[in-house]
Design an enzyme around this catalytic site. Sequence first.
Site, PDB file in Angstrom:
ATOM      1  N   GLN A 234      28.887  39.542  43.285  1.00  0.00           N
ATOM      2  CA  GLN A 234      27.467  39.838  43.267  1.00  0.00           C
ATOM      3  C   GLN A 234      26.660  38.576  43.000  1.00  0.00           C
ATOM      4  O   GLN A 234      27.201  37.536  42.649  1.00  0.00           O
ATOM      5  CB  GLN A 234      27.159  40.868  42.173  1.00  0.00           C
ATOM      6  CG  GLN A 234      27.671  40.467  40.803  1.00  0.00           C
ATOM      7  CD  GLN A 234      27.820  41.669  39.884  1.00  0.00           C
ATOM      8  OE1 GLN A 234      27.349  42.746  40.200  1.00  0.00           O
ATOM      9  NE2 GLN A 234      28.473  41.479  38.755  1.00  0.00           N
ATOM     10  N   ASP A 308      35.199  45.576  33.448  1.00  0.00           N
ATOM     11  CA  ASP A 308      34.158  45.140  34.382  1.00  0.00           C
ATOM     12  C   ASP A 308      34.795  44.280  35.460  1.00  0.00           C
ATOM     13  O   ASP A 308      35.778  43.590  35.233  1.00  0.00           O
ATOM     14  CB  ASP A 308      33.064  44.368  33.642  1.00  0.00           C
ATOM     15  CG  ASP A 308      31.802  44.225  34.503  1.00  0.00           C
ATOM     16  OD1 ASP A 308      30.854  44.993  34.251  1.00  0.00           O
ATOM     17  OD2 ASP A 308      31.783  43.365  35.410  1.00  0.00           O
ATOM     18  N   ASP A 342      38.982  46.040  38.745  1.00  0.00           N
ATOM     19  CA  ASP A 342      38.300  47.069  39.488  1.00  0.00           C
ATOM     20  C   ASP A 342      38.491  48.391  38.769  1.00  0.00           C
ATOM     21  O   ASP A 342      39.632  48.805  38.579  1.00  0.00           O
ATOM     22  CB  ASP A 342      39.012  47.166  40.840  1.00  0.00           C
ATOM     23  CG  ASP A 342      38.102  46.858  41.944  1.00  0.00           C
ATOM     24  OD1 ASP A 342      37.100  47.570  42.049  1.00  0.00           O
ATOM     25  OD2 ASP A 342      38.402  45.921  42.697  1.00  0.00           O
ATOM     26  N   ASP A 360      28.948  53.252  33.555  1.00  0.00           N
ATOM     27  CA  ASP A 360      27.643  52.628  33.798  1.00  0.00           C
ATOM     28  C   ASP A 360      27.742  51.690  35.010  1.00  0.00           C
ATOM     29  O   ASP A 360      27.651  50.479  34.871  1.00  0.00           O
ATOM     30  CB  ASP A 360      27.225  51.859  32.536  1.00  0.00           C
ATOM     31  CG  ASP A 360      25.782  51.402  32.605  1.00  0.00           C
ATOM     32  OD1 ASP A 360      25.046  51.872  33.485  1.00  0.00           O
ATOM     33  OD2 ASP A 360      25.390  50.550  31.770  1.00  0.00           O
TER      34      ASP A 360
END
Lengths: 500, 543
Positions: A234, A308, A342, A360
């Site tokens: 990202q 994460d 993942d 989240d």
Amino acid sequence: MTYALLITAFVISTCGLVYELIAGTVASYLLGDSVTQFSTVIGVYLFSMGIGSFLSKYIKKNLVLTFIRVELLVGAVGGSSAALLFLLFNQVESFRVLLYCIVAVIGILIGLEIPLLMRILKERLDFTELVSKVFTFDYVGALIASLLFPLVLVPHLGLVRSSFLFGLLNTMVAVWTIRLFKSELPWLSLLYSFAIAVAGVLVCGFVFSEQLTSWAESTAYPDPIILSTSTPYQRILITNSGKDIRLFLNGNLQFSSRDEYRYHEALVHPVTAAMHSLHNVLVLGGGDGMAVRELLKYPSIKSIVLVDLDRKMTNMFKEQALLSRLNNRSLSASRVSIITDDAFVWLRRCTQRFDLAIVDFPDPSNFSLGKLYSQTFYKTLKTVLNRDGAVVVQSTSPYYAKNSYWCVVDTLKSAGFQTLPYHAYVPSFGDWGYVIGTLSTFTPASQYPPGLRYVNSATFAQMLTFAPDMLPTTHVVNRLNNQALVHLFESEWGEYAEAH
Amino acid sequence: MPKRIDRSTFLKGAIGCAAAVVSAEISYRWLRQPEPIPGQLRGPSVALGHRLRDGELADIPVESEPLRSTVVIVGGGIAGLSAAWWLDKQGCSDYVLLELEDEVGGNSCSGANSISKYPWGAHYVPLANSESRYVHMLFEELRIIQGHNSSGLPVYNELYLCHEPQERLFKDGAFQEGMVPRRGLQGEDKKQIARFFEIIKSFRQATGADGKPAFAIPLDLSSGDEQWIQLDNLSFSQWLQDNKFDAKPLFWYLNYCCRDDYGSTIERVSAWAGLHYFAGRRGVAANAELNSVVTWPEGNGFLVEKLKEQANGRVIASAAVTKIETVDGGAVITYFDSKTNRQHVVNSKYVIFATPRFLAPHIIAGYSAEAAHHPCYAPWMVANIIIKHIPASGTVSLCWDNVSYTSKSLGYVVANHQDITTREGEKVVTYYYPLSDEDPVAARRRLLSMSGHKWSEFIVEDLTSMHPGIDSEILSIEFCPWGHGMVSPTVGFIWGQGRSSMKKNYGNIFFANSDMSGMSNFEEAQYQGITAASNVLEQLTTT
Ligand SMILES: Cc1cc2nc3c(=O)[nH]c(=O)nc-3n(C[C@H](O)[C@H](O)[C@H](O)COP(=O)(O)OP(=O)(O)OC[C@H]3O[C@@H](n4cnc5c(N)ncnc54)[C@H](O)[C@@H]3O)c2cc1C
């Protein structure tokens, strides 16, 4: 001089076609569907040339002067067109209007040029010769442009720099014309300085094209960017206005330090405070450590596992002072272990058991994220929970995307959870939705940890009611093989983005 | 200053400009010196196959003591592995399976690299029809079907159902969702497409006078009614013509489907086969739509691996069977171990011969070429390609299956589509190209004579037409040419004499391969394997 002017015809038409090709290509890149983009760009361009030619009859005197001015304008507008289109893509309401405006302006100017040039050459050549020569050069120029563009310019220079380069060519034609006619022209020095100014801007654009594109990104954010970095997963970007720190992932706001406590208290406490047995907690996503910060307010929790995807993200929020201050250094707490993996893949291999899972993830805006909201995902999640375990899932806005929100609720239910949907108001996000999923009956907490600023028994009771405009119009379970949620999410947020 | 330019000056100028562009292009190419994309040829042991065909292996002396086994299965494709599965299920565990290649799988074999597993051939199986009993059994055993809902519909494991988004088609410069053409259609095109699917809908439910479905899977369970069977005597394109279909997009779509499943065109395959593709698939699930499929990164290699596990200990790989002689009360099987370069012998009561039939005359002593009833086999080129990043094209996202309307290939399937990761990393895509333009013999020659370099050029060019600029994103290409890829259901083959005589045993040798069905897919291969195993078991209990 005739020869020189004919070369001019050649350069003009090359430049003109290059601008047209650039506009078509940029539009195809940004909007997709190359057939539509090229057809409409070419149509608008040719039509505008017609307008230009028509307007040329109103220019009665000062032909050379007008020609030079037009040339400089073409250089400026055409030269910066690619950069303008990329820069303003994020900024303007309708990109298409801007696109066709730019194409039309260039078209009109180019349409003016050829008739002007012919009239300038009129005295020097007989009519038959004139028409034949000018159009020959014009069309040869078009051929050269159409070859240069795909073979040399795009692969070598890229679109932004090619467009600046051709703007410079137009400017050079203007300078050359000034020199040729210097005896007949008024305000010589003014014209020269104009030309130099345009050339200067274009050269700068050419040299700093990289910086321009990154600046284009920064204009999309209201506050100064203090950090921007790309990881394999990202684009992380943080802005700081002094009072407010904001985190954006791939351009989407993740939190604002002003009101993130509302978001995270509402995510964590309603379910956590209600747990009877609470020792091991799993947090999926949430690499900013804010949810973990809230969890650490429960002394009974012995271990928190945070999974994460992005190590860079968790490292930043663990190590950078400005950011770790926001999460109270939660990621360095001894009760917390961080796993970089993942979530779905990790869950399928996981042998540990948890009392509670806080989920989240980013909103389901693409197919790979949509998998993390599927029935199969929740069924897998169930296998790592203890018998009285519970989960809470952030589940987008029940106001902006009500069917998406209820799709998450339905999917969780279909995976065998009892569900409790609720929502909270977070000013920087709007009305935001969550859903608690439990394996046994859920009784809301009577007590919350001390020091909370938003959640208590009374506010949570309010969170449970949904106004009629937040109720769903369809019911569907999100599966890996239908990705219903992504389709709903796209259409609901898409509608909102268009209206915005 | 010259007053006017003469023609020669002008021409010189124009030529000069053109020369400048061309030399710029050449020097650009030269400067860039495209690194040759690492390409690698792999594939079924063609060379070994030819040595076998030419009888070269037969002369190597046999060194060891003969093995002994009740049943020998020759060939570890889906048919051979399914025969083994069935023998085990029925309590006959005394068999060995001999496989030519280093790994079992045949047309359903697969490979792996650091990014993903990927198929070399078969990559999916449609939802099982209710009459596909054996597929149901296997799927339940492997938990591909996890149970049934209250109305008795099977619940499939959603990790295996093909994930969304599934298919897209590149037509008229952009991608559309789905494979049935929708972009740029005339009103008449749309009407014909709708009418075709109406017919299919009724064919799906149709039964013959014998009460059997008109189109069943496996196809031997279909109705034998003349009304349906006679459709095998004309080509699919003829049937379309007879039924007043002529819309180009519809023809494109049907031809695409026939090439995809049969490796052959609508002109060559029979109408019965062409219609079977659509009307035969009636599989339903509690949690998926009609026409869904199950798939894995390694394609049907997933099923191969599971079948291999249960045959554990009885599979001998790198074993090329060179000769089978029928003797009183059994058969003598000679095989060549390509690892050790030695010949071995197995004595068995029964043989299940599960390779394509065209090999039988070369291997089985006394088995004549006429008896093989040569069906027609389609040659294929399959390539697995690692791509750094597939450029986004408009608003339609990358799908599992990505096809171009104008390409000769069938496009590509993304092997790691079924991944549950959110990482957007490299993609492994499997490129499929049936050489169906020309007659299979000429096509096979072209397939095997073209160099890897040429193939790589061909494939990159083809992909570039869908994705400009993709050439610089390609990290590697591996090829697998399939000379006799799959049997094609040519006119008259499925319900003709040839196929029915292919089903006959030869002494104690029973045959099993999907080519005996006239169409090659998982269900048919499995059915043929199990049928041969049942015949052997029946013999075993009666003697
Ligand atoms: C490119 C391609 C794509 C396909 N895609 C699909 C798909 O998506 N879905 C689907 O269902 N089907 C697909 N198929 C069809 C596929 O052929 C069948 O699914 C199935 O794998 C056929 O199995 P089989 O056992 O009948 O034959 P084969 O796979 O041909 O098995 C024959 C075996 O015999 C072995 N053998 C040959 N000679 C000898 C010897 N002398 N000694 C020992 N062993 C020998 C071979 O190595 C091979 O393993 C595809 C086929 C191809 C070629």
